[in-house]
Every structure is written in structure tokens, then in C-alpha cells.
Scaffold this motif. Structure first.
Motif, PDB file in Angstrom:
ATOM      1  N   PHE A 144      11.614   9.186  39.006  1.00 38.18           N
ATOM      2  CA  PHE A 144      12.824   9.893  38.592  1.00 38.18           C
ATOM      3  C   PHE A 144      13.045  11.143  39.441  1.00 38.18           C
ATOM      4  O   PHE A 144      14.129  11.356  40.007  1.00 38.18           O
ATOM      5  CB  PHE A 144      12.734  10.253  37.109  1.00 38.18           C
ATOM      6  N   LEU A 145      12.010  11.981  39.551  1.00 39.55           N
ATOM      7  CA  LEU A 145      12.161  13.226  40.298  1.00 39.55           C
ATOM      8  C   LEU A 145      12.284  12.976  41.797  1.00 39.55           C
ATOM      9  O   LEU A 145      12.984  13.706  42.499  1.00 39.55           O
ATOM     10  CB  LEU A 145      10.979  14.151  40.012  1.00 39.55           C
ATOM     11  N   GLY A 146      11.603  11.928  42.306  1.00 39.70           N
ATOM     12  CA  GLY A 146      11.678  11.638  43.725  1.00 39.70           C
ATOM     13  C   GLY A 146      13.060  11.189  44.161  1.00 39.70           C
ATOM     14  O   GLY A 146      13.589  11.667  45.179  1.00 39.70           O
ATOM     15  N   THR A 147      13.675  10.271  43.399  1.00 42.23           N
ATOM     16  CA  THR A 147      15.024   9.818  43.743  1.00 42.23           C
ATOM     17  C   THR A 147      16.043  10.934  43.542  1.00 42.23           C
ATOM     18  O   THR A 147      16.974  11.084  44.328  1.00 42.23           O
ATOM     19  CB  THR A 147      15.411   8.601  42.888  1.00 42.23           C
ATOM     20  N   ARG A 148      15.843  11.731  42.518  1.00 40.56           N
ATOM     21  CA  ARG A 148      16.774  12.838  42.264  1.00 40.56           C
ATOM     22  C   ARG A 148      16.681  13.895  43.376  1.00 40.56           C
ATOM     23  O   ARG A 148      17.706  14.416  43.841  1.00 40.56           O
ATOM     24  CB  ARG A 148      16.445  13.463  40.905  1.00 40.56           C
ATOM     25  N   ARG A 159      13.616  21.320  46.988  1.00 38.21           N
ATOM     26  CA  ARG A 159      12.556  22.189  47.512  1.00 38.21           C
ATOM     27  C   ARG A 159      11.522  22.517  46.442  1.00 38.21           C
ATOM     28  O   ARG A 159      10.314  22.532  46.704  1.00 38.21           O
ATOM     29  CB  ARG A 159      13.164  23.474  48.060  1.00 38.21           C
ATOM     30  N   PHE A 160      11.980  22.758  45.211  1.00 36.62           N
ATOM     31  CA  PHE A 160      11.056  23.121  44.138  1.00 36.62           C
ATOM     32  C   PHE A 160      10.135  21.957  43.793  1.00 36.62           C
ATOM     33  O   PHE A 160       8.908  22.114  43.736  1.00 36.62           O
ATOM     34  CB  PHE A 160      11.847  23.554  42.905  1.00 36.62           C
ATOM     35  N   HIS A 161      10.715  20.772  43.544  1.00 36.22           N
ATOM     36  CA  HIS A 161       9.900  19.630  43.131  1.00 36.22           C
ATOM     37  C   HIS A 161       8.980  19.159  44.253  1.00 36.22           C
ATOM     38  O   HIS A 161       7.836  18.759  43.996  1.00 36.22           O
ATOM     39  CB  HIS A 161      10.810  18.484  42.675  1.00 36.22           C
ATOM     40  N   THR A 162       9.467  19.200  45.493  1.00 36.10           N
ATOM     41  CA  THR A 162       8.615  18.792  46.611  1.00 36.10           C
ATOM     42  C   THR A 162       7.449  19.762  46.781  1.00 36.10           C
ATOM     43  O   THR A 162       6.298  19.339  46.975  1.00 36.10           O
ATOM     44  CB  THR A 162       9.434  18.724  47.905  1.00 36.10           C
TER      45      THR A 162
END
Length: 350
Positions: A144-148, A159-162
Motif C-alpha cells: 500500500f505505502l510503496g504504490t502510494r 520522501r518520508f516513507h522511503t
């Protein structure tokens, strides 16, 4: 002016005509499957050989462990060695081990005096509960977070999630587990101890209260695994979708009037699924293997904790059996991923 019709060549092709793209035939896929099955069998054989010789380099005498530190005579030590076949030369032990392993007999544990396969089947459900729960959570969260993040590449969320994924993925799982125990089990400052320090159950509950008790013990080890592992899925999903994001077919889809969310769900994400599917199956194989360090830190009675106990003896039949099961699960899931990939993308395996 009359048109001139091109005559076909001897091989049936027409000059100037483009050859039709070759499709994967049933026989072609059959050869591909046969190659993957052969590779898996060779890998399993290599694991069988490696596991036998590798763990015999571990220092320690299992016979002295079985005596419990008691004073025993030389004759008694020799009897123990004969009982477990340790008096035989290595080549004879190896051939006996391979012959029994191929029939499903992994030997008898030195410390538990029970068949290795029984100890594995006893601890396997506990490992599947822990790593299976974590697998579902970190796979869903990472996808979910990767595609978003990829679809909104360059923004604050990306930038934050990566950055967070890279940080947590580099953290040792045992260190994070110990930190969570200190903060949320023992208590630190204003934070009281909310969760057990280890184990799977308190031992004094039944029925639905038992389910809640196991879930209570499950929280910290699952959080540890999810925090460490979700970053890998996120990074792979993000990278795959970024590679597809600028493709011409997505521009065509937008030109046909599809909304951005439809372009992502119907076209971009399915075409970027190949590396993610491979990673998911690899992680699925690791579900059986469990996580030795996390299970040890949280005293979880699974295959990982059993492997740590066996190494400390060393309990050679149990160590070899667990090593074989761990490797077989990973090899099997890798093979399944290899067989599925050509069905998702016919270019694979050509």
C-alpha cells in the motif's frame, strides 16, 4: 497500374512481411517447468550435503551433554556413541543420514530423545502464527505505502516513507526487539509495562481468555517483524511502479479519458507486479523458517527458538532437520514464484 503480388519464399514467409511474435507454447513452458524443478532438486541436494558437514564444525560434544555433566565411564560414553551412530565414520553417517532423510526420517533428537520430525511439527504452528501474522501485515503495509509513494513520487509522503523504510530495514531485529521489551514490557519513564517480556502464554487461561492472552504476547514480536520487514516490500513495490510510471501506454490510457486512479489500478500496478510477486513468495517461504533472533529474544516457542536450543548442545539431528526444513520452504516458494512469473509476463524465461 497493376499491383504486383509478392510470392512466398520456400519457407512460407512473404518478403517484406514482419514475422509474427512467438508465443509461449505448452512444450516451451513444460521445458521451463522441468528446468525449474531440476534446479530445485539440485538445490535441495546441496542443502542436504551442506547441512550435514557444516554443523559438524560446531565445537562441543553432544555425548557429554547427554550425560548431564555426570561422571561416566569410558564404556558408557562409547555406548552413547553407538546408540546414536556417532562411532561410525563420517562417510557412513552421511550415507545413513541422506538415506533416512529421503524417506522423511530426520533422526532422533539428542536432548529430547524424540524423533526430530515430531519436535518440528510440535513447534511449527507457533512459528506460523507469529511469522504468518507478521507476513500478512508487512506485505499489505509495504504494498500500500510503496504504490502510494511511487505514484506521488517526489512529494513529502514519498520522501518520508522511503526514508523511514530504509531506516527500519537497516535496524537489527534483535536490537529493536530488546528496545521494545525495555520500553513497553519493563517500562521506561512515563511509559508503564504494557506487554509480557516473552513467551506465548501466561499458562492460567482457557477458552477466549486464552486467545486474548496469546494475542497479548504476540503484539511485540509481530511489531518487531513488521517494522523491520515492511521496508523491503515498500522499496521493491515503489521501484517497480516508478519504472512503469512514465511508460507510453499509461499516456495512451490517460488520453482515452481514464481517471488517474483507474490508470494506476488497471494498468500501472498490474504491470509492475512481477518483482513484487517474486518478493512476496520469497517472504512466504521464510514464514516457515521463522525468525531465529526474534523468537529467541521474545522466548517464543517456535522453530527459531528450537533451532537456537539445538545449536547450543549441539543437537546435530535436530539442527540438520530444521536447517533442511527452512531451506526446503525457501526453495519451494522460489520455485513457485519462478513458475508463476511466466504466466504474469510471457517474456520471462524466453
Amino acid at each position: 497500374m497493376s499491383s504486383v503480388r509478392a510470392e512466398p519464399r520456400a519457407d512460407g514467409t512473404v518478403p517484406g512481411a514482419e514475422p509474427a511474435p512467438r508465443r509461449r507454447t505448452g512444450s516451451g513452458y513444460g521445458r521451463y517447468v522441468a528446468g525449474r524443478l531440476t534446479g530445485a532438486a539440485v538445490s535441495l541436494l546441496a542443502v542436504l550435503v551442506t547441512g550435514f558437514f557444516l554443523f559438524r564444525l560446531i565445537p562441543g560434544d553432544p555425548v557429554k551433554f547427554m550425560t548431564g555433566g555426570r561422571q561416566v565411564s569410558v564404556e558408557q560414553l562409547a555406548a552413547y556413541r553407538r546408540e546414536f551412530g556417532l562411532d561410525l565414520p563420517w562417510w557412513r553417517q552421511f550415507t545413513d543420514y541422506c538415506g533416512k532423510a529421503l524417506t522423511g526420517d530426520l533422526g532422533t533428537s539428542y536432548q529430547f530423545r524424540t524423533p526430530v520430525i515430531d519436535k518440528i511439527t510440535e513447534a511449527l504452528p507457533n512459528t506460523l502464527l507469529l511469522t504468518g501474522t507478521a507476513f500478512v501485515l508487512y506485505t499489505a503495509l509495504g504494498l500500500f505505502l510503496g504504490t502510494r509513494a511511487a505514484w506521488r513520487g517526489g512529494g513529502f509522503g514519498d520522501r518520508f516513507h522511503t526514508g523511514l523504510a530504509l531506516t527500519l530495514y537497516s535496524v537489527p531485529s534483535f536490537w529493536l526487539g530488546l528496545l521494545l521489551i525495555v520500553v513497553f514490557s519493563v517500562g521506561a519513564g512515563p511509559v508503564p509495562g504494557l506487554f509480557p517480556t516473552g513467551g506465548m502464554e501466561s499458562g492460567d487461561t482457557t477458552g477466549f481468555a486464552y486467545v486474548l492472552d496469546v494475542a497479548h504476547h504476540l503484539v511485540l514480536p509481530v511489531v518487531t517483524l513488521v517494522a523491520v520487514e515492511y521496508g523491503q516490500t515498500l522499496l521493491v513495490a515503489r521501484s517497480a511502479l516508478l519504472d512503469e510510471k512514465g511508460a507510453d501506454y499509461l499516456t495512451t490510457a490517460r488520453a482515452k479519458g481514464l481517471r488517474d486512479v483507474q490508470v494506476k489500478r488497471r494498468h500501472a500496478v498490474p504491470n509492475a507486479a512481477l518483482p513484487t510477486v517474486t518478493l512476496v513468495f520469497v517472504n512466504l517461504g521464510r514464514v516457515v523458517a521463522g525468525t531465529i533472533l526474534v523468537e529467541t529474544v521474545f522466548s517464543w516457542p517456535g522453530l527459531g527458538g528450537l533451532f537456537y536450543q539445538a545449536l547450543s548442545v549441539p543437537d546435530l539431528p535436530l539442527v540438520q532437520g530444521l536447517f533442511l526444513v527452512f531451506a526446503a520452504a525457501v526453495i519451494l516458494m522460489n520455485m513457485v514464484a519462478d513458475l508463476i512469473c511466466p504466466l504474469l509476463d510471457p517474456r520471462v524465461g524466453r
